[in-house]
Design a protein around this motif. Structure first.
Motif, mmCIF file in Angstrom:
data_model
loop_
_atom_site.group_PDB
_atom_site.id
_atom_site.type_symbol
_atom_site.label_atom_id
_atom_site.label_comp_id
_atom_site.label_asym_id
_atom_site.label_seq_id
_atom_site.Cartn_x
_atom_site.Cartn_y
_atom_site.Cartn_z
ATOM 1 N N SER A 294 6.200 4.667 1.579
ATOM 2 C CA SER A 294 6.043 6.082 1.234
ATOM 3 C C SER A 294 7.208 6.472 0.340
ATOM 4 O O SER A 294 8.334 6.045 0.572
ATOM 5 C CB SER A 294 6.066 6.941 2.501
ATOM 6 O OG SER A 294 6.245 8.304 2.159
ATOM 7 N N ILE A 295 6.964 7.271 -0.688
ATOM 8 C CA ILE A 295 8.082 7.693 -1.548
ATOM 9 C C ILE A 295 8.755 8.959 -1.026
ATOM 10 O O ILE A 295 9.779 9.373 -1.549
ATOM 11 C CB ILE A 295 7.669 7.879 -3.033
ATOM 12 C CG1 ILE A 295 6.662 9.016 -3.201
ATOM 13 C CG2 ILE A 295 7.148 6.567 -3.617
ATOM 14 C CD1 ILE A 295 6.615 9.540 -4.641
ATOM 15 N N GLY A 296 8.211 9.578 0.017
ATOM 16 C CA GLY A 296 8.863 10.765 0.564
ATOM 17 C C GLY A 296 7.923 11.565 1.434
ATOM 18 O O GLY A 296 6.709 11.347 1.428
ATOM 19 N N GLU B 221 -8.749 10.343 1.876
ATOM 20 C CA GLU B 221 -8.043 10.307 3.165
ATOM 21 C C GLU B 221 -7.379 8.950 3.392
ATOM 22 O O GLU B 221 -6.845 8.698 4.472
ATOM 23 C CB GLU B 221 -9.011 10.625 4.315
ATOM 24 C CG GLU B 221 -9.726 11.963 4.183
ATOM 25 C CD GLU B 221 -8.782 13.102 3.817
ATOM 26 O OE1 GLU B 221 -7.786 13.297 4.517
ATOM 27 O OE2 GLU B 221 -9.055 13.787 2.805
ATOM 28 N N GLY B 222 -7.429 8.069 2.378
ATOM 29 C CA GLY B 222 -6.818 6.757 2.514
ATOM 30 C C GLY B 222 -7.846 5.653 2.614
ATOM 31 O O GLY B 222 -9.044 5.887 2.473
ATOM 32 N N TYR C 247 6.046 14.241 1.753
ATOM 33 C CA TYR C 247 5.208 15.301 1.194
ATOM 34 C C TYR C 247 3.853 14.663 0.941
ATOM 35 O O TYR C 247 3.751 13.446 0.827
ATOM 36 C CB TYR C 247 5.787 15.868 -0.112
ATOM 37 C CG TYR C 247 6.543 14.846 -0.922
ATOM 38 C CD1 TYR C 247 7.925 14.780 -0.877
ATOM 39 C CD2 TYR C 247 5.845 13.899 -1.681
ATOM 40 C CE1 TYR C 247 8.618 13.808 -1.591
ATOM 41 C CE2 TYR C 247 6.533 12.940 -2.399
ATOM 42 C CZ TYR C 247 7.917 12.906 -2.346
ATOM 43 O OH TYR C 247 8.599 11.937 -3.042
ATOM 44 N N LEU D 108 0.696 13.961 -1.351
ATOM 45 C CA LEU D 108 0.197 13.928 -2.726
ATOM 46 C C LEU D 108 -1.310 13.720 -2.687
ATOM 47 O O LEU D 108 -1.882 13.497 -1.617
ATOM 48 C CB LEU D 108 0.884 12.788 -3.498
ATOM 49 C CG LEU D 108 2.410 12.879 -3.557
ATOM 50 C CD1 LEU D 108 3.006 11.585 -4.090
ATOM 51 C CD2 LEU D 108 2.840 14.060 -4.400
ATOM 52 N N TYR E 129 0.847 -1.189 0.000
ATOM 53 C CA TYR E 129 0.000 0.000 0.000
ATOM 54 C C TYR E 129 0.886 1.244 0.000
ATOM 55 O O TYR E 129 1.840 1.333 0.779
ATOM 56 C CB TYR E 129 -0.912 0.020 1.227
ATOM 57 C CG TYR E 129 -1.857 1.211 1.234
ATOM 58 C CD1 TYR E 129 -3.065 1.169 0.554
ATOM 59 C CD2 TYR E 129 -1.513 2.394 1.898
ATOM 60 C CE1 TYR E 129 -3.916 2.263 0.537
ATOM 61 C CE2 TYR E 129 -2.358 3.495 1.878
ATOM 62 C CZ TYR E 129 -3.553 3.422 1.195
ATOM 63 O OH TYR E 129 -4.395 4.511 1.173
ATOM 64 N N LEU E 130 0.591 2.172 -0.918
ATOM 65 C CA LEU E 130 1.380 3.397 -1.019
ATOM 66 C C LEU E 130 0.696 4.532 -0.280
ATOM 67 O O LEU E 130 -0.446 4.877 -0.576
ATOM 68 C CB LEU E 130 1.567 3.759 -2.493
ATOM 69 C CG LEU E 130 2.365 2.692 -3.239
ATOM 70 C CD1 LEU E 130 2.101 2.754 -4.724
ATOM 71 C CD2 LEU E 130 3.841 2.811 -2.925
ATOM 72 N N GLY E 131 1.386 5.085 0.690
ATOM 73 C CA GLY E 131 0.831 6.190 1.465
ATOM 74 C C GLY E 131 1.924 6.900 2.222
ATOM 75 O O GLY E 131 2.987 6.318 2.476
ATOM 76 N N ALA E 132 1.667 8.162 2.574
ATOM 77 C CA ALA E 132 2.695 8.961 3.255
ATOM 78 C C ALA E 132 3.053 8.379 4.624
ATOM 79 O O ALA E 132 4.076 8.741 5.200
ATOM 80 C CB ALA E 132 2.226 10.404 3.393
ATOM 81 N N ASP E 133 2.228 7.479 5.146
ATOM 82 C CA ASP E 133 2.494 6.901 6.464
ATOM 83 C C ASP E 133 3.247 5.561 6.389
ATOM 84 O O ASP E 133 3.377 4.862 7.391
ATOM 85 C CB ASP E 133 1.202 6.771 7.280
ATOM 86 C CG ASP E 133 0.032 6.214 6.454
ATOM 87 O OD1 ASP E 133 0.264 5.808 5.290
ATOM 88 O OD2 ASP E 133 -1.091 6.182 6.976
ATOM 89 N N GLY F 140 -2.853 11.292 -4.330
ATOM 90 C CA GLY F 140 -3.180 9.891 -4.564
ATOM 91 C C GLY F 140 -1.926 9.054 -4.671
ATOM 92 O O GLY F 140 -0.822 9.588 -4.772
ATOM 93 N N GLY F 141 -2.098 7.736 -4.680
ATOM 94 C CA GLY F 141 -0.961 6.826 -4.728
ATOM 95 C C GLY F 141 -0.503 6.475 -6.142
ATOM 96 O O GLY F 141 0.420 5.678 -6.312
ATOM 97 N N PRO G 128 3.188 7.785 -6.802
ATOM 98 C CA PRO G 128 4.091 6.881 -6.093
ATOM 99 C C PRO G 128 4.188 5.503 -6.749
ATOM 100 O O PRO G 128 5.278 4.936 -6.853
ATOM 101 C CB PRO G 128 3.483 6.791 -4.695
ATOM 102 C CG PRO G 128 2.797 8.099 -4.508
ATOM 103 C CD PRO G 128 2.266 8.478 -5.868
#
Ligand code: 4GX
Length: 275
Positions: A132-134, A116-117, A136, A138, A86-90, A140-141, A144
């Motif tokens: 997470s790719i970084g 919101e995920g 910041y 975005l 799963y791609l997410g900032a967390d 959507g995923g 990423p």
């Protein structure tokens, strides 16, 4: 390698993957990408994939069932040993070493979230890893997912044109790249470092490693800390620092000449480059 993407906007990925190195890898069958849209796994008349968050607040949350059923369809089509991410900032940070590990997996499923995920129960029960790719936010995923596909696919044998690129890269592994130049020899009065036209291949290799070390020291000291340096590399970096300090002194003296009598300060801030 087989890659599946679970996304509400598969056309975003299709378009981006049609070009360049990745487009060719897909044409050659080095990598295969399949798409699974959660909206195709809805059963209500509105084909809803999201709903309001329990506990209130703004934004919408991705419902479990469409995501779960899209992911299960992807799993069914993928080899055993496939991992779902799963791609997410967390998530934990996706890095080059993550890409290297993933290119040995038989299959990779990337789940791109929106809004919101996803409902946490989907992530807990159906997902193997979160990346997470970084740091910041975005919208959507999908981007990423593209970043991950690009980074993984270029490591697969057959994606890059020459074997050269991979060999060259391991030489300065963990360092920033050295500066590159091409013709013409002079542009707007700016030349090319003399050593590059010398034909002395050992001197060129030494200069490039020194530039890589110097740039990494200036811009990404964290990378240098993590990688460490050999005795020879330490010597090269010390020489870079001395040359950089000398160049600054020369630059400062020019600033004095340029502004002489104009009443301007010629103070320069070197705090970012002093070590
Ligand atoms: N590296 N995004 C995921 C939806 C979301 C929101 C909250 C979980 C919790 C991102 C990143 C990223 C935006 C993708 C929000 N998921 N993904 N999306 N940075 O910012 O990977």
């Amino acid at each position: 390698m087989r890659i599946a993407v679970v996304s509400l906007f598969p056309s975003m990925l299709r378009a981006a993957l049609a070009h360049g190195v990745l487009g060719r890898a897909l044409d050659r069958g080095v990598v295969e990408v399949d798409y699974f849209d959660p909206r195709d796994h809805t059963v209500d008349v509105h084909r809803s994939v999201d709903d309001r968050p329990y506990g209130g607040g703004p934004g919408m949350v991705l419902k479990v069932e469409p995501l779960r059923d899209a992911l299960r369809a992807a799993r069914a089509a993928m080899p055993t040993g496939t991992r779902a991410v799963y791609l997410g900032a967390d998530g934990t940070r996706f890095e080059q070493q993550t890409a290297r590990a993933a290119c040995d997996w038989p299959g990779l499923i990337l789940v791109a979230g929106r809004y919101e995920g996803a409902d946490e129960r989907f992530v807990e029960h159906e997902i193997d890893e979160q990346w997470s790719i970084g740091d910041y936010v975005l919208s959507g995923g999908e981007l990423p997912a593209l970043v991950v596909i690009d980074a993984v696919a270029r490591l697969l044998p057959g994606t890059l044109g020459s074997a050269e690129s991979a060999v060259q890269e391991s030489f300065t592994d963990g360092l920033l790249d050295w500066p590159h130049y091409t013709r013409p020899a002079s542009v707007d009065g700016r030349g090319v470092p003399q050593v590059l036209a010398s034909g002395d291949h050992a001197a060129i290799a030494r200069w490039r490693l020194q530039q890589s070390l110097g740039r990494t020291w200036l811009r990404r000291p964290d990378l240098l800390e993590r990688r460490g340096m050999s005795t020879e590399e330490r010597t090269l970096l010390e020489e870079f620092k001395r040359a950089a300090a000398a160049a600054r002194r020369l630059e400062d003296s020019r600033v004095v000449d340029d502004s002489y009598g104009e009443g301007e300060s010629n103070e320069q801030d070197h705090s970012a480059t002093e070590r």
